[in-house]
Each structure stands twice: as C-alpha cells, then as structure tokens.
Design a protein around this motif. Structure first.
Motif, PDB file in Angstrom:
ATOM      1  N   UNK A 122       0.837  -1.208   0.000  1.00 26.07           N
ATOM      2  CA  UNK A 122       0.000   0.000   0.000  1.00 26.07           C
ATOM      3  C   UNK A 122       0.870   1.256   0.000  1.00 26.07           C
ATOM      4  N   UNK A 123       1.836   1.264  -0.942  1.00 26.19           N
ATOM      5  CA  UNK A 123       2.818   2.340  -0.988  1.00 26.19           C
ATOM      6  C   UNK A 123       2.909   2.925  -2.392  1.00 26.19           C
ATOM      7  N   UNK A 124       2.885   4.249  -2.481  1.00 30.92           N
ATOM      8  CA  UNK A 124       3.093   4.947  -3.747  1.00 30.92           C
ATOM      9  C   UNK A 124       4.520   5.476  -3.799  1.00 30.92           C
ATOM     10  N   UNK A 125       5.068   5.477  -5.007  1.00 29.90           N
ATOM     11  CA  UNK A 125       6.417   5.970  -5.244  1.00 29.90           C
ATOM     12  C   UNK A 125       6.368   6.970  -6.394  1.00 29.90           C
ATOM     13  N   UNK A 126       7.164   8.037  -6.327  1.00 23.56           N
ATOM     14  CA  UNK A 126       7.305   8.955  -7.459  1.00 23.56           C
ATOM     15  C   UNK A 126       8.612   9.729  -7.301  1.00 23.56           C
ATOM     16  N   UNK A 127       8.966  10.481  -8.341  1.00 16.48           N
ATOM     17  CA  UNK A 127      10.241  11.192  -8.375  1.00 16.48           C
ATOM     18  C   UNK A 127      10.046  12.697  -8.503  1.00 16.48           C
ATOM     19  N   UNK A 128      11.024  13.432  -8.015  1.00 18.84           N
ATOM     20  CA  UNK A 128      11.313  14.772  -8.501  1.00 18.84           C
ATOM     21  C   UNK A 128      12.580  14.600  -9.332  1.00 18.84           C
ATOM     22  N   UNK A 129      12.424  14.587 -10.665  1.00 21.87           N
ATOM     23  CA  UNK A 129      13.566  14.280 -11.529  1.00 21.87           C
ATOM     24  C   UNK A 129      14.692  15.276 -11.304  1.00 21.87           C
ATOM     25  N   UNK A 130      14.385  16.556 -11.452  1.00 23.42           N
ATOM     26  CA  UNK A 130      15.421  17.579 -11.348  1.00 23.42           C
ATOM     27  C   UNK A 130      15.894  17.767  -9.912  1.00 23.42           C
ATOM     28  N   UNK A 131      15.055  17.414  -8.950  1.00 20.80           N
ATOM     29  CA  UNK A 131      15.432  17.487  -7.545  1.00 20.80           C
ATOM     30  C   UNK A 131      16.178  16.263  -7.045  1.00 20.80           C
ATOM     31  N   UNK A 132      16.394  15.257  -7.926  1.00 19.36           N
ATOM     32  CA  UNK A 132      17.128  14.036  -7.585  1.00 19.36           C
ATOM     33  C   UNK A 132      16.597  13.399  -6.299  1.00 19.36           C
ATOM     34  N   UNK A 134      11.370  10.918   1.979  1.00 18.69           N
ATOM     35  CA  UNK A 134      12.194  11.412   0.881  1.00 18.69           C
ATOM     36  C   UNK A 134      13.483  10.613   0.838  1.00 18.69           C
ATOM     37  N   UNK A 135      13.871  10.154  -0.347  1.00 20.46           N
ATOM     38  CA  UNK A 135      15.122   9.430  -0.528  1.00 20.46           C
ATOM     39  C   UNK A 135      15.963  10.200  -1.542  1.00 20.46           C
ATOM     40  N   UNK A 136      17.046  10.817  -1.080  1.00 22.34           N
ATOM     41  CA  UNK A 136      17.937  11.551  -1.972  1.00 22.34           C
ATOM     42  C   UNK A 136      18.658  10.564  -2.888  1.00 22.34           C
ATOM     43  N   UNK A 137      18.821  10.950  -4.150  1.00 16.30           N
ATOM     44  CA  UNK A 137      19.481  10.115  -5.143  1.00 16.30           C
ATOM     45  C   UNK A 137      20.718  10.828  -5.683  1.00 16.30           C
ATOM     46  N   UNK A 138      21.733  10.064  -6.099  1.00 20.51           N
ATOM     47  CA  UNK A 138      22.933  10.690  -6.647  1.00 20.51           C
ATOM     48  C   UNK A 138      22.827  11.017  -8.128  1.00 20.51           C
ATOM     49  N   UNK A 139      21.653  10.765  -8.711  1.00 15.57           N
ATOM     50  CA  UNK A 139      21.442  11.011 -10.135  1.00 15.57           C
ATOM     51  C   UNK A 139      19.994  11.420 -10.357  1.00 15.57           C
ATOM     52  N   UNK A 140      19.678  11.827 -11.598  1.00 18.14           N
ATOM     53  CA  UNK A 140      18.295  12.131 -11.946  1.00 18.14           C
ATOM     54  C   UNK A 140      17.613  10.839 -12.396  1.00 18.14           C
ATOM     55  N   UNK A 141      16.604  10.420 -11.669  1.00 15.66           N
ATOM     56  CA  UNK A 141      15.837   9.221 -12.002  1.00 15.66           C
ATOM     57  C   UNK A 141      14.410   9.623 -12.348  1.00 15.66           C
TER      58      UNK A 141
END
Length: 292
Positions: A28-38, A52-59
């Motif tokens: 019961x979990x939704x996932x989405x991205x902020x592409x430019x916010x990594x 919020x999960x910080x990423x080292x790249x644009x996903x």
C-alpha cells in the motif's frame, strides 16, 4: 466534459519536476520522483507518512522487480535499488550520450520496460523510446523530443506513446508475449495546437487511456478509438503523470511540476509541483514487475 472529482493534496512538497508515479499494492505504498530534484518519494497510505530518498542522479521511472528490489531508470543508466536500505547497484547502461536523460516509462504486461530518453535541454529529436527485458536493450523509436504517455492496453496487444513536442498520441500493435512492436505507430488522438500537452499516461481496466495534460491542469481519458471520454481537473497547471492507487486500484495520484515557471507564474499557481490524490472511483490496474 471536465468532471468534478474529489481532489486532495497527497503530498504538499513542490517538486521541481514531479514524475514517474507507481504503486505497490502489496505494501500500500506509492512511489514517485522529482527528476530535477534528484529525489525519490515513498508514501505509505496506512500511516500517511511520506519519506524522501535523496538520489545521486536524476531518475524518472521505477519498476518493481520483486518484494525486495526495484529497477530505476536514470540519467546514468539502469540501477537496482534495494527497498530495505536504499542501496543502488548499476545494472546496465541506457544512453551513451551524457547530454541525454531518462524520462517517461512503464512496464508492459510481459515484463518488458519501455523507457524514453530525451535531451537535458529538450533538444528536438534527440531522444528515443527503448525496450528493456532480461538484460536486453532495444531501440524502438528514434528522433523523439520529449517521450511521454507510454502505457499499454490490458491485453498487452497495443502500446501507446507520445512525443510531447509533436502533440499526437500514437498507437502501435504489439506482441503480447514480448511487448515488441508488430507494426508502425499511427496517430490515435491529436493535441497539436492545444496549450495542454500530452504527458504521462496510464490505461485502466476498461482500456481508457488517462493522460496528464501538461499546461492544461487536468487529466484526460481517451478510449481506444481516440475519442475523448472524460476530463478531470487538477489544481496545478503542469500535471505530469497519473498512477492508480488503493487496495482496489479505484483512486489515482497525479504528479505535477513548476519547471520553467518564473516567480510570478509560480505565485499564480501555488500548488504547482504538489502531488494529488483523485477520488473517482475507477477501475485501475497494477503496474506489472519488470523481468530481469
């Protein structure tokens, strides 16, 4: 034709470029991205908590592999992500040109991921749409500017996609067993000349194609013949992508963005970049896992 629907803010953080929502019914979990916010967002409906999960790249796109792993499409290629600790493992390249990044994508019922790429500066014709399954990558369509609206009919026999700069929603026959094209794309619906561009899309259990309308503050539903059947307003001009959510897949989340807006425009669109929950109800479908 625009319908009144109960719309709530699922998460109020304003994404620079919200995209790529998907939903795991098992947790019961939704996932989405902020592409430019990594950033990768994780929303657990049971608790109402958003992480919020910080990423080292644009996903830009997340597919489920199994209960423990996810596949991320990024500007640095495909990565396996472990849900438990967020660790990333490079799996395969996507584009060799560092000026390109991933954009819209969705998994076909046969376990094949269709993923689009585009120029970081939206250069016309620089991107493509790819097919990825079992470690194999194939280019399907070239000279795409901004790939969007990638989605599939419930039986897997039809694929849909759009180049937002071109303005047409395309339809192509597919092999249901592989998700590979069996013919050439043809135009299904034409939004050329409209202020509302064709962005991310998803197909419900009845075959309706729900398309987020960038610049149009709404989600539009087209039937398989291309006829416009319904439109639902969202409180942000740049709606970017929908996904079905809920134990019965009878609700929808929609991401949005403030990309390209100056301070005056952002002030006039105060919910731009927020992520919304739409109560319809409707008959959604699960995003299938990708086959590695």
């Amino acid at each position: 034709m625009t319908a009144e629907t109960a719309v709530a803010v699922l998460h109020a953080e304003r994404c620079h470029l919200g995209e790529g929502p998907t939903y795991d019914r098992a947790t019961d979990t939704a996932w989405w991205f902020d592409i430019l916010g990594k950033t990768l967002f994780e929303h657990r409906f049971a608790s109402g908590e958003t992480r919020r999960h910080a990423l080292p790249m644009m996903a830009s796109q997340l597919s489920f592999v199994d209960a423990d792993r996810q596949l991320l499409a990024t500007d640095a290629g495909f990565y396996l992500r472990r849900v438990a600790d967020g660790s990333l493992e490079h799996l395969a390249p996507l584009e060799s040109d560092p000026g390109l990044r991933s954009n819209d994508g969705r998994t076909h019922p046969a376990g094949a991921l269709w993923i689009g790429t585009m120029s970081r500066t939206a250069e016309r014709g620089a991107g493509a749409v790819y097919w990825f399954r079992g470690g194999e990558l194939r280019r399907l369509f070239s000279e795409i500017s901004i790939p969007n609206a990638i989605c599939f009919s419930p039986d897997g026999a039809t694929g849909y996609f759009a180049d937002t700069m071109d303005g047409r929603l395309m339809r192509v026959p597919l092999d249901p067993a592989t998700g590979l094209p069996l013919g050439e794309p043809v135009a299904l619906a034409d939004a050329r000349g409209e202020e509302a561009g064709l962005d991310g899309a998803v197909v419900d259990a009845d075959g309706l194609i729900w398309v987020a309308r960038w610049g149009g503050a709404r989600v539009s539903a087209f039937d398989p013949s291309g006829a416009l059947k319904r439109e639902i307003a969202v409180p942000a001009r740049q709606a970017s992508c929908p996904a079905f959510v809920g134990p019965n897949l009878d609700r929808m989340i929609v991401t949005s963005a403030w990309e390209g807006m100056d301070e005056t425009t952002r002030a006039a669109d105060p919910q731009a970049g927020m992520t919304f929950l739409l109560d319809m109800p409707m008959r959604g479908r699960d995003d299938p896992p990708v086959l590695l």
